[in-house]
Scaffold this active site. Structure first.
Site, PDB file in Angstrom:
ATOM      1  N   HIS A  14       0.863  -1.191   0.000  1.00 24.90           N
ATOM      2  CA  HIS A  14       0.000   0.000   0.000  1.00 24.90           C
ATOM      3  C   HIS A  14       0.896   1.237   0.000  1.00 24.90           C
ATOM      4  O   HIS A  14       1.964   1.235   0.605  1.00 24.90           O
ATOM      5  CB  HIS A  14      -0.908  -0.021   1.236  1.00 24.90           C
ATOM      6  CG  HIS A  14      -1.955   1.047   1.204  1.00 24.90           C
ATOM      7  ND1 HIS A  14      -1.674   2.363   1.506  1.00 24.90           N
ATOM      8  CD2 HIS A  14      -3.269   1.006   0.875  1.00 24.90           C
ATOM      9  CE1 HIS A  14      -2.786   3.079   1.366  1.00 24.90           C
ATOM     10  NE2 HIS A  14      -3.765   2.289   0.980  1.00 24.90           N
ATOM     11  N   GLU A  61       0.797   3.871   1.602  1.00 29.83           N
ATOM     12  CA  GLU A  61       1.147   4.363   2.947  1.00 29.83           C
ATOM     13  C   GLU A  61       2.300   3.551   3.531  1.00 29.83           C
ATOM     14  O   GLU A  61       3.149   4.084   4.250  1.00 29.83           O
ATOM     15  CB  GLU A  61      -0.105   4.332   3.849  1.00 29.83           C
ATOM     16  CG  GLU A  61      -1.082   5.441   3.448  1.00 29.83           C
ATOM     17  CD  GLU A  61      -2.543   5.163   3.757  1.00 29.83           C
ATOM     18  OE1 GLU A  61      -2.843   4.235   4.535  1.00 29.83           O
ATOM     19  OE2 GLU A  61      -3.397   5.878   3.202  1.00 29.83           O
ATOM     20  N   GLU A 103      -4.170   2.146  -7.093  1.00 33.41           N
ATOM     21  CA  GLU A 103      -4.549   3.221  -6.171  1.00 33.41           C
ATOM     22  C   GLU A 103      -3.683   4.454  -6.420  1.00 33.41           C
ATOM     23  O   GLU A 103      -2.562   4.535  -5.898  1.00 33.41           O
ATOM     24  CB  GLU A 103      -4.354   2.765  -4.728  1.00 33.41           C
ATOM     25  CG  GLU A 103      -5.217   1.589  -4.341  1.00 33.41           C
ATOM     26  CD  GLU A 103      -5.502   1.604  -2.852  1.00 33.41           C
ATOM     27  OE1 GLU A 103      -6.674   1.601  -2.490  1.00 33.41           O
ATOM     28  OE2 GLU A 103      -4.544   1.645  -2.052  1.00 33.41           O
TER      29      GLU A 103
HETATM   30  P1  PGA Z   1      -9.774   5.781   0.669  1.00 35.38           P
HETATM   31  O1  PGA Z   1      -8.511   4.810   0.827  1.00 35.38           O
HETATM   32  O2  PGA Z   1     -10.910   4.937   0.149  1.00 35.38           O
HETATM   33  O3  PGA Z   1     -10.034   6.304   2.055  1.00 35.38           O
HETATM   34  O4  PGA Z   1      -9.389   6.838  -0.297  1.00 35.38           O
HETATM   35  C1  PGA Z   1      -8.247   3.807  -0.109  1.00 35.38           C
HETATM   36  C2  PGA Z   1      -7.033   3.035   0.289  1.00 35.38           C
HETATM   37  O5  PGA Z   1      -6.054   3.630   0.761  1.00 35.38           O
HETATM   38  O6  PGA Z   1      -7.000   1.797   0.139  1.00 35.38           O
END
Ligand code: PGA
Length: 247
Positions: free
Chosen positions: A93, A95, A163
């Site tokens: 991800h 993050e 994403e």
């Molecule tokens: P969000 O996050 O739907 O809050 O934009 C998506 C994700 O990070 O998987």
């Protein structure tokens, strides 16, 4: 045959035992046959959540270590996620890539560990805003895919989530044409790299909400969504699941 649709909820660092009530509500609301649903809560909630989710909702982790066990304080092995009730794990991800410096090679090693433990890896890729502005989106996605997918990946053990970093938690989304362009590239890139490439589930993630879900699910090669904020409450995630089942 089209791939089986998947609605995945990523709770990130949110939720506690009281939030398990949301799972009860989802289990009641989920219109079973149309699609598969997975919730990826913080790891300590997996075991108690399993008792509430039963066979209706699958569970997943949000990360795993590349090793099977050992001296890695604070980390979790893929086999431990499995033991706690997970069948999926989100890997790479943005993050994690940003906060923990995860590289494509690290993501591939984690995905191999997930596969070895019998988990399906949800491997995330996505461009930053400056990469999109610089017209680098397709190059970035292709190279993340090449580097993050391990040997032995199949449609059964691997899901890919597109994403865009700039769309996560911002309320902004790409146009449906932009999503279609990236998903077509991903499908093409997987051929030759992954067994049964046509059957690999390709998810879109980034500000998916009840209000935009149907439009996103109508895009070719979008087989579901990875949902952050809107997966925390059944009142939001339920309609997204229903839109996917109806797509
Ligand atoms: P969000 O996050 O739907 O809050 O934009 C998506 C994700 O990070 O998987």
């Amino acid at each position: 045959m089209a791939p089986r649709k998947l609605a995945a909820g990523n709770w990130k660092m949110n939720g506690d035992l009281a939030a398990l009530a949301e799972i009860d509500a989802l289990v009641t609301a989920h219109p079973a046959p149309g699609c598969e649903v997975v919730i990826c809560p913080p790891a300590m909630l997996l075991h108690p959540m399993k008792a509430r989710a039963g066979a209706v909702i699958a569970l997943g982790g949000q990360d795993c270590h590349a090793n099977r066990s050992g001296a890695h304080t604070g980390d979790i092995a893929a086999g431990q996620l499995k033991d706690a009730g997970a069948t999926y794990v989100i890997l790479g991800h943005s993050e994690r890539r940003a906060d923990h410096g995860e590289t494509d090679a690290m993501v591939a090693a984690k995905a191999a560990a997930a596969h070895a433990a019998g988990l399906t890896a949800i491997i995330c890729v996505g461009e930053t805003e400056s990469q999109r502005d610089g017209d680098e989106t397709l190059t970035v996605i292709a190279s993340q895919l090449d580097g993050s997918i391990p040997e032995g990946a199949t449609a059964a053990n691997t899901v890919i989530a597109y994403e865009p970093v700039w769309a996560i938690g911002t309320g902004r989304t790409p146009t449906t044409d932009q999503i279609a362009e990236v998903h077509a590239l991903m499908r093409e890139r997987l051929a030759g790299k992954v067994q049964d490439a046509a059957q690999v589930r390709l998810l879109y993630g980034g500000s998916v909400k009840p209000g935009n879900a149907a439009e996103i699910f109508a895009v070719p090669d979008v087989d579901g969504a990875l949902v952050g904020g809107a997966s925390l409450k059944a009142i939001d995630f339920g309609p997204i699941i229903a839109a996917l089942a109806a797509a």
